[in-house]
Design an enzyme around this catalytic site. Sequence first.
Site, PDB file in Angstrom:
ATOM      1  N   SER A  70       0.800  -1.232   0.000  1.00 58.45           N
ATOM      2  CA  SER A  70       0.000   0.000   0.000  1.00 58.45           C
ATOM      3  C   SER A  70       0.829   1.276   0.000  1.00 58.45           C
ATOM      4  O   SER A  70       0.321   2.342  -0.350  1.00 58.45           O
ATOM      5  CB  SER A  70      -0.949   0.017   1.202  1.00 58.45           C
ATOM      6  OG  SER A  70      -0.233   0.175   2.413  1.00 58.45           O
ATOM      7  N   LYS A  86       0.502   4.794   6.812  1.00 57.22           N
ATOM      8  CA  LYS A  86       0.014   5.578   5.680  1.00 57.22           C
ATOM      9  C   LYS A  86       0.670   6.966   5.722  1.00 57.22           C
ATOM     10  O   LYS A  86       1.399   7.300   6.648  1.00 57.22           O
ATOM     11  CB  LYS A  86      -1.511   5.752   5.718  1.00 57.22           C
ATOM     12  CG  LYS A  86      -2.324   4.469   5.806  1.00 57.22           C
ATOM     13  CD  LYS A  86      -2.270   3.646   4.538  1.00 57.22           C
ATOM     14  CE  LYS A  86      -3.096   2.371   4.675  1.00 57.22           C
ATOM     15  NZ  LYS A  86      -2.893   1.448   3.528  1.00 57.22           N
TER      16      LYS A  86
END
Length: 211
Positions: free
Chosen positions: A61, A112
């Site tokens: 990701s 993230k």
Amino acid sequence: MSETAGPGTAATSGAGTAPPARPGSSWRWLRDLVVVVLVALLVSWGVRTFLVRSFYIPSASMEDTLMIDDRVIVNELVPDLVDLDRGDVVVFHDPGGWLPGGSVGGDDELIKRVVGLPGDTVSCCDAEGRMLVNGEPVDEPYLADPDGPASTIPFDVTVPEGAIWVMGDNRAHSADSRLHQSGPYDGFVPLDHVVGRAFVIVWPISRWGGL
């Protein structure tokens, strides 16, 4: 009239002769060594527990910034003592429903990039496929696909106080804030869920470098 030392005085003064060993001197040396080692271990434990931690990357990701099996060091003074900035890469506890499958080495942590801070309006996309923060286009050279749109999922949000909006760099393969707007906290990550900011890749050696 000056006083002179008599015969044998120099021999008994100790000049040039080691004093006799004091009882217990070896034990005191050993005790001091043990204390030093224990203090060093406690300091090391404190640094690892309260200042920095390491995490490994299990998913794609955050490619190409972070690759699968990279190991990063996280500064745990962020955000309690050091403020977050847009663009920071952060590790945070799952706000609810974001896992399984995305843990970064702990029981419920994810990683993230911070896109929106408290009070920011974040939307995507403009006519050129760029993300907007407070109405201004954002340059994102870290994206896995810099030639594509910043997001194929349209959104327009205002970040509440005490929270952040996060997205992965590999937008096509990142289940980030965009995909959890119907879940707990509406896709936002509470600041008190943030573990810290990742600031360096330490493994593998070939990828050693700052973030």
